[in-house]
Design an enzyme around this catalytic site. Structure first.
Site, PDB file in Angstrom:
ATOM      1  N   GLU A  92       0.778  -1.229   0.000  1.00 18.07           N
ATOM      2  CA  GLU A  92       0.000   0.000   0.000  1.00 18.07           C
ATOM      3  C   GLU A  92       0.817   1.291   0.000  1.00 18.07           C
ATOM      4  O   GLU A  92       0.383   2.287  -0.551  1.00 18.07           O
ATOM      5  CB  GLU A  92      -0.940  -0.003   1.225  1.00 18.07           C
ATOM      6  N   SER A 462     -45.387 -35.312  40.260  1.00 20.87           N
ATOM      7  CA  SER A 462     -45.046 -35.529  41.671  1.00 20.87           C
ATOM      8  C   SER A 462     -43.958 -34.599  42.172  1.00 20.87           C
ATOM      9  O   SER A 462     -43.653 -34.603  43.367  1.00 20.87           O
ATOM     10  CB  SER A 462     -44.611 -36.987  41.878  1.00 20.87           C
TER      11      SER A 462
END
Length: 810
Positions: A92, A462
């Site tokens: 770059e 239960s």
């Protein structure tokens, strides 16, 4: 030309140049005066949020989830490998450390292109200019944007060091596939930290900024390779790498593939709970502000819960038979299946069926009574008879070539399996503060994110009985109190067909029973009579102490048999009261939250159960006959904190310590000689709990606890239907709970709540529940409230001879 004339021309040229220079300078100053006020401050670079995703961890630092549109892993300049920086400079801006933010030569090239072609091309942009454009400006190709970019770049260079600029740039640059910054790109493409990348891999990443969506290796491997090789050549030309490194890096194959965020512990249901809670408070910022959430989960216990639930559901599937192939290959592939079992076309078919909780897809090649041959994405596999015998294959039930099935690795062996239709849920809490230790909301979150722990209200069966029996103890009944286990009919004054005839699971009756035995053996008809004796309204009111919504508890006798529907989380919270000594805690799953700057913005402060905070000094235990003190063995008890919990941090006491001790001892009998007696095989004496099965065996539960951990397991179908004969809580849910506890309690001392004052050891006649002298033949020991001692035994049962009793009719 005469000398005078030449001097005149020279003066005119000089004056013209001076005028032009002054005009240019004036124009520049005017341009600068117009542009600079429009530019943001460089200081705001550090204030711009990076869009860091939400990350969720266990309490011991294992990642369980990540949420965000962008993946970012910010790094400091010191963490950036030198070859990576050089790769970006080569790709770059190789003069980055020399220029002052603007590459004049590059701008000149862009001007030449414009003059010769008439086209506006982006060119000559330095790394500083790219940072300015990416952070503040648009990608519009115009001179106005370019001018602003140049001035901003110069401004950035005047206020930040080169290293600071590179750090900002390499953390913000978009590199494709949701990856922003080099740290995220290294994880997305290679599944490694930047420091562990090869030079070739660094060059590949450095080649992406030009066209990250087009040139990334997941989208186009050839383009990615070309860009990588260009970057490597530039690195070589600039002297960053030597000939050998250049050749080695260029020869590397492109091995990139998508690496999702590395989840270390599977806990997607909890991760989603965290996401939803933060989104409700912070909206879209949840996904961008870098929140880090530490949950209360224990990673070891969470893994144990995953394995226990999945193992339990697969065991259920095997008990109920093979459902058949999941799918079949297209007919066009069958002709070449045996000659090309791992052809790309076959692998595509497998890839279309992702793994489900570790269950891998496989294509059947052949099946004999002794051998099943399949092909997976890793090749041909042969399964011996033991791996598929459970399926019960015969002439009518078989598999054919091309059938798609599932296989799983169980231990070190592969086994034929199938994606369960049945579902389950598992939740474990710390009973002292409510912290979620483990949570599994279903077989696999990615089959559907419905969280059965928090969202599925199912009949508790239960599992409600302990709350009913505790209500009876609070009314003055004792574990020795006698109730009748015999038929009972509740008639309808409107329609005889609506008469209610509750019964026991196996259809048998035991006559008069002590409450302790009735709870251990889960006798329905005793529970109905207890509810009658205690009162329905009192039962509902009392049960609400455990966190239940009273309005959801039926206002009739069916409440005694668990006709109410609750979530596993609600059950776990309620059973935590028994485990912690009588306190109602609030379940929570977020321990702390930090924001993107590392600042802690939330730290949980749960209310704590503290039995020691209100415990009076122990009283001597007296023999009820002689009145003399009795030596009672001291159990190992829960440790008392040196500094008691401040009042504002205490969970409310909702159950007297005497009642808690009694009901816990009765629930301990459930796991030693009752419906969950297989729990004894864990070899611990500090466990208790209650099995539960709803009507028609539609739901199977086990609600169990120690003093340090409460856990609830549930099994059932999302669309309620019978699980099948025999699929009760003790068979379908208890093994899951036991598998979890083997790991969860490994190394945890066996602790018991201290015995509170106000209880007395007595000897009773088991047939009548009445008091006898210690040592009386046939007598049993019992613990009762000191102020509710049974009367002396007279040999008469409260129910006379139950064999001669007809059904009670109401």
């Amino acid at each position: 030309m005469s000398p005078d004339r030449r001097r005149l021309v020279g003066r005119i040229a000089l004056i013209s140049l001076l005028v032009l220079s002054l005009a240019a300078a004036g124009g520049f100053l005017m341009l600068r005066a117009w542009v600079m006020p429009q530019l943001p401050s460089v200081a705001s670079l550090h204030e711009i949020r990076l869009g860091v995703p939400l990350r969720v961890y266990t309490r011991d630092g294992k990642l369980i989830g990540e949420f965000g549109a962008e993946r970012r892993e910010p790094l400091t300049y010191a963490q950036l490998p030198k070859p990576l920086v050089q790769a970006f400079l080569a790709a770059e801006d190789d003069r980055f450390f020399e220029h002052s933010g603007v590459d004049v030569a590059g701008l000149a090239r862009a001007a030449v292109v414009l003059a010769t072609t008439g086209q506006k091309r982006q060119g000559g942009s330095t790394i500083t200019q790219q940072l300015a454009r990416n952070v503040y400006l648009t990608n519009e190709r115009s001179f106005t944007r370019k001018i602003k970019e140049i001035f901003l770049a110069r401004k950035i260079e005047s206020e930040l060091s080169k290293e600071q600029i590179l750090e900002l740039y390499l953390n913000r640059i978009f590199l494709g596939n949701r990856a922003y910054g080099v740290g995220a790109a290294a994880s997305v493409y290679f599944g490694r930290e930047v420091g562990k990348l090869t030079v070739g891999e660094m060059a590949l990443i450095a080649g992406l900024p030009k066209a990250p969506s087009r040139d990334n290796p997941l989208n186009n491997a050839d383009r990615a390779k070309n860009r990588r090789d260009y970057v490597l050549r530039r690195m070589h030309d600039l002297g960053y790498i030597d000939d050998s490194a250049w050749k080695t890096a260029t020869a590397e194959p492109i091995t990139a593939f998508e690496h999702p965020a590395l989840v270390e512990v599977e806990a997607s249901y909890v991760a989603e709970m965290v996401r939803a809670e933060l989104y409700a408070k912070h909206g879209e910022a949840t996904y961008t502000d870098g929140y880090v959430v530490t949950t209360t989960l224990d990673s070891t216990r969470q893994l144990a819960a995953n394995a226990a639930l999945r193992g339990g559901l697969l065991a259920y599937e095997e008990r109920h038979g093979f459902n058949g192939a999941e799918a079949k290959l297209p007919p066009a592939l069958l002709a070449t299946l045996n000659s090309k079992p791992s052809s790309p076309e076959v692998l595509v078919q497998l890839a279309a069926r992702p793994p489900v909780a570790g269950l891998q897809p496989a294509v059947v090649l052949s099946l004999t009574p002794e051998l099943l041959r399949v092909v997976t994405d890793s090749g041909v596999v042969e399964l011996p008879k033991a791996a598929f015998a459970w399926a019960g294959f015969n002439e009518k039930r078989t598999l054919a070539a091309g059938d798609i099935v599932r296989i799983a690795k169980i231990g070190s062996n592969l086994r034929l399996t199938q994606i369960p239709e049945v579902q389950g849920a598992f939740i474990a809490l710390d009973p002292h503060d409510g912290g979620v230790q483990s949570l599994v909301g279903g077989y696999d979150f990615f089959l559907g994110n419905f969280n059965r722990v928090t969202q599925a209200r199912r009949q508790v069966g239960s599992g409600f009985k302990p709350f009913l029996y505790t209500a009876a103890l609070s009314k003055g009944y004792t574990p020795a109190s006698i109730f009748l286990d015999a038929p009972v009919v509740f008639t309808s004054s409107v329609n005889p067909d609506d008469d209610w005839r509750p019964g026991n699971y196996e259809g048998k009756f035991r006559g008069p029973m002590r409450l302790r035995d009735a709870l251990a053996l889960s006798r329905n008809l005793v529970s109905v009579r207890v509810a009658q004796a205690v009162g329905i309204e009192y039962t509902r009111e009392f049960a609400s102490r455990f966190g239940f919504d009273k309005s959801r508890l039926p206002a009739d006798l069916t409440v005694a048999l668990g006709s109410a529907s609750m979530t596993p989380m609600e059950q776990a919270r309620a059973y935590a009261v028994f485990a912690n000594g009588g306190f109602l805690i609030d379940p929570y799953f977020i321990a702390s939250i930090t924001d993107g700057t590392g600042r802690e913005v939330f730290h949980a402060r749960p209310k704590l159960a503290c039995p020691a905070c209100d415990a009076p000094p122990p009283e001597p235990v007296l023999d009820p006959v002689t009145g003399q003190p009795v030596a009672v063995p001291e159990p190992q008890t829960v440790e008392v904190p040196e500094a008691l919990v401040p009042p504002e941090d205490r969970a409310p006491r909702v159950l007297a310590s005497t009642l808690d001790y009694l009901i816990s001892s009765m629930l301990h009998d459930v796991v030693t000689r009752g419906t969950a007696s297989q729990v004894k095989s864990l070899g611990r004496d500090d466990l208790a709990g209650k099995t539960a099965t709803s009507n028609d065996e539609t739901d199977a539960w086990f609600n169990g606890f120690s003093t340090t951990l409460v856990a609830v397991a549930w099994v059932g179908f999302d669309q309620p239907k019978p699980l099948g004969r025999g699929e009760v809580g003790g068979r379908a849910a208890v093994p899951m709970w036991m598998d979890y506890m083997k790991t969860a309690l490994k190394g945890v001392p066996q602790l018991k709540q201290p015995r509170p004052p106000g209880l007395t050891d007595i000897a009773i006649n088991p047939a009548t529940g009445k008091l006898v002298a210690g040592g009386t033949p046939g007598s049993l020991s019992e613990i009762v409230q000191s102020d509710h001692l049974p009367p002396p035994d007279d040999g008469i049962s409260p129910y006379g001879n139950p064999d001669n009793a007809a059904a009670d009719i109401f």
